[in-house]
Design an enzyme around this catalytic site. Structure first.
Site, PDB file in Angstrom:
ATOM      1  N   HIS A 187      -9.230  -2.976   5.565  1.00 22.45           N
ATOM      2  CA  HIS A 187      -9.283  -4.414   5.325  1.00 22.45           C
ATOM      3  C   HIS A 187     -10.270  -4.803   4.217  1.00 22.45           C
ATOM      4  O   HIS A 187      -9.940  -5.568   3.314  1.00 22.45           O
ATOM      5  CB  HIS A 187      -9.627  -5.118   6.629  1.00 22.45           C
ATOM      6  N   ARG A 294      -1.007 -13.319   3.384  1.00 28.64           N
ATOM      7  CA  ARG A 294      -1.462 -12.812   4.686  1.00 28.64           C
ATOM      8  C   ARG A 294      -2.026 -13.997   5.456  1.00 28.64           C
ATOM      9  O   ARG A 294      -3.082 -14.510   5.102  1.00 28.64           O
ATOM     10  CB  ARG A 294      -2.539 -11.738   4.504  1.00 28.64           C
ATOM     11  N   ARG A 330       3.946 -14.545   5.165  1.00 30.17           N
ATOM     12  CA  ARG A 330       4.184 -13.545   6.198  1.00 30.17           C
ATOM     13  C   ARG A 330       3.653 -14.080   7.522  1.00 30.17           C
ATOM     14  O   ARG A 330       2.514 -14.536   7.590  1.00 30.17           O
ATOM     15  CB  ARG A 330       3.460 -12.241   5.853  1.00 30.17           C
ATOM     16  N   GLU A 429       8.012  -1.579   6.500  1.00 32.30           N
ATOM     17  CA  GLU A 429       6.758  -0.820   6.549  1.00 32.30           C
ATOM     18  C   GLU A 429       6.735   0.160   7.710  1.00 32.30           C
ATOM     19  O   GLU A 429       5.733   0.835   7.945  1.00 32.30           O
ATOM     20  CB  GLU A 429       5.556  -1.760   6.599  1.00 32.30           C
ATOM     21  N   ASN A 452       1.417   0.323   2.580  1.00 29.99           N
ATOM     22  CA  ASN A 452       0.192   0.717   3.285  1.00 29.99           C
ATOM     23  C   ASN A 452       0.558   1.264   4.667  1.00 29.99           C
ATOM     24  O   ASN A 452       0.118   2.329   5.070  1.00 29.99           O
ATOM     25  CB  ASN A 452      -0.760  -0.463   3.444  1.00 29.99           C
ATOM     26  N   ASP A 453       1.367   0.504   5.358  1.00 27.36           N
ATOM     27  CA  ASP A 453       1.785   0.983   6.680  1.00 27.36           C
ATOM     28  C   ASP A 453       2.894   2.024   6.574  1.00 27.36           C
ATOM     29  O   ASP A 453       2.900   2.995   7.320  1.00 27.36           O
ATOM     30  CB  ASP A 453       2.240  -0.199   7.547  1.00 27.36           C
ATOM     31  N   ARG A 463      -4.550   4.851   8.151  1.00 27.20           N
ATOM     32  CA  ARG A 463      -4.981   4.312   6.861  1.00 27.20           C
ATOM     33  C   ARG A 463      -6.450   3.913   6.846  1.00 27.20           C
ATOM     34  O   ARG A 463      -7.020   3.646   5.788  1.00 27.20           O
ATOM     35  CB  ARG A 463      -4.104   3.120   6.455  1.00 27.20           C
ATOM     36  N   CYS A 500       4.841  -5.167  -1.509  1.00 22.20           N
ATOM     37  CA  CYS A 500       3.543  -5.842  -1.429  1.00 22.20           C
ATOM     38  C   CYS A 500       2.452  -4.915  -0.934  1.00 22.20           C
ATOM     39  O   CYS A 500       1.324  -5.341  -0.723  1.00 22.20           O
ATOM     40  CB  CYS A 500       3.638  -7.102  -0.578  1.00 22.20           C
TER      41      CYS A 500
END
Ligand code: PEP
Ligand code: MG
Length: 571
Positions: A187, A294, A330, A429, A452-453, A463, A500
């Site tokens: 994060h 986000r 999202r 994802e 990322n996921d 991650r 994204c």
């Protein structure tokens, strides 16, 4: 010099603030004659804490308003609560040092509040914790300085920074981050890139090596932190900073040029945003839209759910500021790893495989519907699209769409205006969604690939875990094959695909993604100029050849080599 993981580029030189969440003290049996001294210490810090809270309350009234200021009043009342204070004093009388006495009583109270049925009372546990921390910090003589209250030009050093920590940080005062924990997509790394703040994560024990007030250099590009540098080192880094600034200015010239390949294929470049105050930066860097908003910022760092009205105002602000440009909102993607306290959930063994994102929304339809109402209402003020995160089955999409339809009906019945034809997309994802992207393409208007996921789930690499960061790589051929599958499935059904995940903003991946046919690249604002520059220098036919070769590669390293060679040629 400490070596970590490069999380956000550029260099920062400044004074450190070590953010310590843990209070270090030992439980001690005291002598009979120490009892009076310990009692006096406790009385003194209660007074000191009251004064601090008084000040904080006045500041909060000025800055945020009466409602938030009430929290500090509640804390002050707790400091006068005989149950809490008398019990702590009794513990001291039974010959326990003041720090441990407060800690033990506070823990007992926290457990008591947490067991309560009433949600409001449950949440008071956080207040008791805050009050306890304040008392203990004051007993230890540690400054009770929070992340909300930093000096100008600070480098924040921490073990890890959770979303609720970063929401409290005044980013205009932070020039660098360095943390013990975390990987490139943790994060704090994402936030740092979004704000253009240099950051190094996964440093292991930077909090032990640096003290508040130390001069440090954070070299986000190299992933190093230099503690108490000598003048020569400082000068060398200052020169590098000048060079980087020069390069940034050069790239800035591209701001208003379209993201178009050398042979005229138009690509869309958008920004990932984590809050409304990032819009200006996105536009300044030439974002043509928001590819990922986000919305977690609305839910974190607070004590209760955001209301429909609060959310509506936030979405409306962004929609208005972006005008005709698309903004993909999202829906809530809060993870099981750091749930806010008001989402009453037990600790999970595997939070990334647990109750997060759309799974929470579909269970707690009250939360989901409130958010959808707010987005739909705000849709009138711009060009909003809705995107569902962490989709792993077609049923989840259908359920989500059904709830969206119900919400639209409610709004219509209430004669509340909204835009009827808001586009719906999903994040791809989870590998299951990527594998059967074909089936999903019939259900939605667009895809956005969350690498990322997708990477963490495909490669089975957490991650956020710095010990396995070396395995986390979006250029792994398996991930590339999944991306290709998603893009091909979308195009065969006539819908578009964006990306994204962080991969979209990595220059090394740009030519391959272009060659695979990606339609939209959404990234942290600061990456836009560089990626645009690369897109503008590539011929699409060459990129397609490169993508083909990359898909045939057996190792990530081979993919790297191919892409590097390609980039060297176009430079
Ligand atoms: C992703 O997973 O790639 C993504 C963009 O979502 P987040 O980083 O918020 O999980
Ligand atoms: Mg994700």
């Amino acid at each position: 010099m400490l070596k970590g993981v490069s999380a956000s580029p550029n260099i920062a030189i400044g004074k450190a603030f070590v953010y310590e969440k843990e209070l270090k003290f030992k439980r001690r049996t005291i002598d009979e004659k120490e009892v009076e001294t310990e009692l006096k210490r406790l009385d003194d810090v209660i007074e000191k804490s009251k004064k601090e809270l008084d000040k904080l309350r006045d500041e909060a009234v000025k800055k945020i308003g009466d409602k938030e200021a009430k929290i500090f009043e509640a804390h002050m009342l707790m400091l006068q609560d005989p149950a809490l204070i008398t019990e702590a004093k009794n513990k001291i009388r039974s010959r326990v040092n003041a720090e441990a006495a407060v800690d033990e009583v506070v823990k007992k109270f926290i457990a008591m509040f947490e067991r309560m049925e009433d949600q409001y009372m449950k949440e008071r546990a956080i207040d008791v914790q805050d009050v306890g921390e304040r008392l203990i910090k004051n007993l230890l003589g540690q400054e009770f300085k929070s992340l909300a209250d930093l000096d100008k030009r600070t480098i924040v050093i921490a073990d890890s920074l959770t979303p609720s920590d970063t929401i409290n940080i005044d980013k205009s005062k932070v020039i660098g981050f360095a943390t013990n924990m975390g990987g490139v997509t943790s994060h704090v790394a994402i936030i740092a890139r979004e704000y253009g703040i240099p950051a190094v994560v996964g440093l292991g024990d930077v909090t032990k090596k640096v003290k508040t007030g130390d001069l440090v250099i954070v070299d986000g590009g190299c992933g190093t932190v230099i503690i108490k540098p000598d003048q020569e080192t400082i000068n060398r880094y200052k020169d590098q900073m000048l060079e980087l600034e020069h390069r940034r200015k050069e790239l800035e010239k591209l701001k208003d040029l379209p993201a178009e390949t050398f042979d005229g294929v138009r690509i869309e470049i958008a920004a990932n945003l984590g809050s409304p105050d990032e819009v200006a930066n996105a536009l300044a860097n030439g974002a043509e839209g928001v590819g990922l908003l986000r919305t977690e910022f609305l839910y974190q760092g607070r004590r209760s759910l955001p209301t429909e009205e609060e959310q509506f105002e936030a979405y409306k602000t962004i929609a208005r500021k972006m005008g005709e440009r698309p903004v993909i909102v999202r829906t809530l993607d809060i993870g099981g790893d750091k749930p806010p306290s008001y989402l009453d959930m037990p600790k999970e063994l595997n939070p990334f495989l647990g109750w997060r994102a759309i799974r929470i929304s579909l269970d707690r339809t009250d939360i989901f519907k409130t958010q959808l109402r707010a987005i739909l209402r705000a849709s009138q003020y711009g060009n909003l699209k809705i995107m569902f995160p962490m989709i792993s089955s077609v049923e989840e999409v259908r359920k989500s769409k059904k709830i969206l339809e119900d919400v639209k009906k409610e709004l219509k019945n209430e004669k509340v205006p909204f835009k009827e034809n808001v586009e719906i997309g999903i994040m791809v994802e989870v590998p299951s969604a990527a594998v059967i992207a074909d089936a999903f393409a019939r259900e939605v208007d667009f895809f956005s690939i969350g690498t990322n996921d997708l990477t963490q789930y495909t490669l089975a690499v957490d991650r956020t875990n710095e010990r396995v960061t070396y395995l986390f790589n979006e250029l792994h051929p398996a991930v590339l094959h999944l991306i290709k599958n998603v893009i091909d499935a979308a195009h065969s059904k006539g819908i578009w695909t964006g990306m994204c995940g962080e991969m979209a903003g990595k220059p090394i991946a740009t030519p391959i993604l272009l060659g695979l046919g990606l339609d939209e690249f959404s990234m942290s604002s600061m990456s836009i100029p560089e990626v645009k520059k690369i897109i503008r220098s590539i011929k699409i036919s060459d990129a397609r050849e490169l993508a083909k070769e990359a898909l045939n590669a057996a190792t990530t390293n081979d993919v790297y080599k191919l892409s590097r060679k390609f980039l060297t040629k176009i430079k």
